[in-house]
Scaffold this active site. Structure first.
Site, PDB file in Angstrom:
ATOM      1  N   SER A 213      38.827   8.520 -44.739  1.00 34.76           N
ATOM      2  CA  SER A 213      39.577   7.919 -44.145  1.00 34.76           C
ATOM      3  C   SER A 213      39.429   6.713 -44.470  1.00 34.76           C
ATOM      4  O   SER A 213      39.872   6.135 -45.191  1.00 34.76           O
ATOM      5  CB  SER A 213      37.489   7.393 -43.155  1.00 34.76           C
ATOM      6  OG  SER A 213      36.672   6.712 -44.328  1.00 34.76           O
ATOM      7  N   LYS A 214      40.001   5.658 -43.969  1.00 40.63           N
ATOM      8  CA  LYS A 214      40.247   4.475 -44.515  1.00 40.63           C
ATOM      9  C   LYS A 214      39.433   4.002 -46.025  1.00 40.63           C
ATOM     10  O   LYS A 214      40.063   3.478 -46.662  1.00 40.63           O
ATOM     11  CB  LYS A 214      40.476   3.088 -43.672  1.00 40.63           C
ATOM     12  CG  LYS A 214      41.272   2.220 -43.812  1.00 40.63           C
ATOM     13  CD  LYS A 214      41.484   1.299 -42.468  1.00 40.63           C
ATOM     14  CE  LYS A 214      42.111  -0.010 -43.062  1.00 40.63           C
ATOM     15  NZ  LYS A 214      42.366  -1.134 -41.456  1.00 40.63           N
ATOM     16  N   ARG A 215      38.552   4.021 -45.581  1.00 39.89           N
ATOM     17  CA  ARG A 215      37.830   3.506 -46.692  1.00 39.89           C
ATOM     18  C   ARG A 215      37.275   4.184 -47.900  1.00 39.89           C
ATOM     19  O   ARG A 215      37.251   3.690 -49.212  1.00 39.89           O
ATOM     20  CB  ARG A 215      36.540   3.431 -45.990  1.00 39.89           C
ATOM     21  CG  ARG A 215      36.169   2.008 -44.895  1.00 39.89           C
ATOM     22  CD  ARG A 215      34.943   1.973 -44.960  1.00 39.89           C
ATOM     23  NE  ARG A 215      34.194   2.942 -43.795  1.00 39.89           N
ATOM     24  CZ  ARG A 215      34.462   3.704 -43.301  1.00 39.89           C
ATOM     25  NH1 ARG A 215      36.030   3.010 -42.196  1.00 39.89           N
ATOM     26  NH2 ARG A 215      35.107   4.477 -42.295  1.00 39.89           N
ATOM     27  N   ASP A 216      38.033   5.638 -48.015  1.00 34.19           N
ATOM     28  CA  ASP A 216      38.295   6.603 -48.782  1.00 34.19           C
ATOM     29  C   ASP A 216      39.065   5.885 -50.131  1.00 34.19           C
ATOM     30  O   ASP A 216      40.214   5.613 -49.629  1.00 34.19           O
ATOM     31  CB  ASP A 216      38.471   7.885 -48.792  1.00 34.19           C
ATOM     32  CG  ASP A 216      37.526   8.919 -48.187  1.00 34.19           C
ATOM     33  OD1 ASP A 216      36.112   8.424 -48.550  1.00 34.19           O
ATOM     34  OD2 ASP A 216      38.152   9.259 -46.746  1.00 34.19           O
TER      35      ASP A 216
END
Ligand code: GLU
Length: 443
Positions: A213-216
């Site tokens: 995901s974008k937050r990884d």
């Protein structure tokens, strides 16, 4: 003669360049370089809400930082533009007209929909092989929307139209689009155009098998840039996410990847994201880097840290001796800063231990005298002079090495002392030895 290969990367400007997108661009780039074809960059900006300049910038900057250049597209031009979907309205209207004439469009709740051919669609994928999609059931495969009531266009339609208009021969994209492909093939047929070849690249998964995901950590290309990764190392790492030279090598110059690369050599299994490996590859690139490139990459990091660096033999000398300590470019300022200031910061602990001890002042003074008259200012002769001096007084060389290191650098750890003194130059060294002695030593 076979047709010139034309591939494309078609990002939506989401505000950052995802590593998955970067890898898709890279595989397109590799294929274009491999075949002598052209790579088009097309911005799929039909979603007006996300369509900002900054969002576009993030994508273009990320691609440029990686060194992945496009032959046609934004900021480059080309004769199949405009390369922004938001500027291609007239083209889409023309194609909509064709589908209307063919009786394939109907209105539904003020949207326009495309009548799916109810059959089995065969997709011949260069990576995934032949796949049959059963499109016969409208409940599982409803007719796709082409245009919204507000006039906005929907992805599937404009994506296909642009690939036709831009003469795309190979669609290389993420596997998340595989299930869209039968719809796209149906559109091609309805428009009377032979579909391009498809190559769907397996997804990149986190180490635990979950979707990224974008937050990884490491999901955005800008993260690598900020952390101090070397772009060519990141590219090398991305090459290995779904492709390999099949001989266990992990460090591959890009020219070699181009030579070995082919679409049918891309793995079918999903790729595992592995930041440790990327970090390791980065260290290998730094270790093997030419002095020119190292200097070029180091300068922005030094400047950001307030060190007014420019390419010079002195900078290159400094970088050569701190290189072995550097794993990320962002490590450079802390290892190199004291080479560039006449008043380095002194670590109080190192000062207490090595300079404010009995005899340190006298030893530094003797060392100064010996170095002053050295005929050859090289690491070897500096080392020989220091050891001769220590032997003369029946002392261990370490009693000279430690105070000298702290006197010239302000700290207890750093690169090899003799090389450090050689690079600093005699004048700077003598001046620093003397001023540290006067400032800190009592005996
Ligand atoms: N804009 C689409 C995406 O970012 C492009 C899909 C394609 O390459 O066809 O996923």
């Amino acid at each position: 003669m076979s047709k010139e290969v034309r591939v494309r990367f078609a990002p939506s400007p989401t505000g950052y360049l995802h590593v998955g997108g970067a890898r898709t661009m890279l595989f397109n780039w590799l294929y274009a370089r491999k075949t002598g074809g052209k790579l088009v960059l097309r911005i799929e900006d039909t979603d007006r809400n996300r369509n900002t300049d900054e969002a576009l910038r993030a994508v273009l900057d990320g691609l440029r930082w990686l060194g992945l250049h496009w032959d046609e597209g934004p900021e480059v031009g080309g004769d199949r533009g405009p390369y922004f979907q938001s500027q291609r309205n007239d083209i889409y209207k023309k194609y909509l007209n064709k589908l209307e004439k063919a009786g394939r469009i109907y209105e539904d709740d003020r949207s326009l929909r495309f009548k799916t051919t109810r059959s089995i669609v065969q997709v011949e994928d260069l990576i995934c092989g032949r796949i049959a999609f059963d499109m016969s059931n409208p409940a599982t495969h409803p007719d796709i929307t082409i245009r919204r009531p507000d006039g906005g266009w929907i992805f599937h339609f404009v994506n296909v139209v642009d690939d036709i208009e831009m003469g795309i021969t190979h669609v290389i994209r993420g596997e998340d689009h595989l299930s869209n492909t039968p719809k796209h093939v149906d559109l091609y047929h309805a428009l009377g155009v032979e579909p391009p070849k498809f190559a769907h690249i397996p997804l990149i998964l986190n180490e635990d098998g979950s979707k990224m995901s974008k937050r990884d950590k490491g999901a955005a290309v800008s993260w690598y840039q900020a952390q101090g990764y070397v772009p060519e190392a990141v590219v090398n790492y991305l090459c290995l996410l779904g492709w390999s030279p099949k001989d266990n090598r992990e460090i591959l110059p890009i020219e070699e990847v181009i030579a070995l690369f082919d679409l049918d050599k891309i793995n079918r299994r999903s790729a595992r994201f592995d930041l440790d490996k990327c970090f390791w590859i980065n260290g290998q690139y730094i270790a093997q880097m030419t002095p020119e490139r190292f200097s070029e990459l180091a300068i922005p990091f030094l400047r950001k840290a307030g060190i007014d660096a420019e390419d010079s033999p002195y900078l290159r000398g400094v970088l050569a001796i701190v290189k072995e300590k550097i794993k990320l470019l962002s490590d450079i300022p802390s290892w190199a800063s004291y080479f560039f200031t006449d008043s380095p910061e002194f670590d109080p602990e190192a000062v207490a231990k090595s300079l404010q001890t009995v005899g340190a002042g006298a030893r530094l003074e003797r060392l100064e005298a010996s170095l002053k008259n050295l005929s050859n200012w090289t690491a070897e002769s500096i080392e020989a002079a220091l050891k001769t001096l220590a032997a003369e007084y029946a002392e261990k060389p370490a009693l000279y090495v430690h105070p000298a290191r702290v006197a010239v650098s302000g700290r207890a750890v750093g690169p090899s002392l003799y090389h450090m003194l050689e690079v600093m130059g005699r004048e700077r060294v003598l001046q620093r030895l003397a001023s540290a002695r006067i400032d800190f030593c009592t005996t």
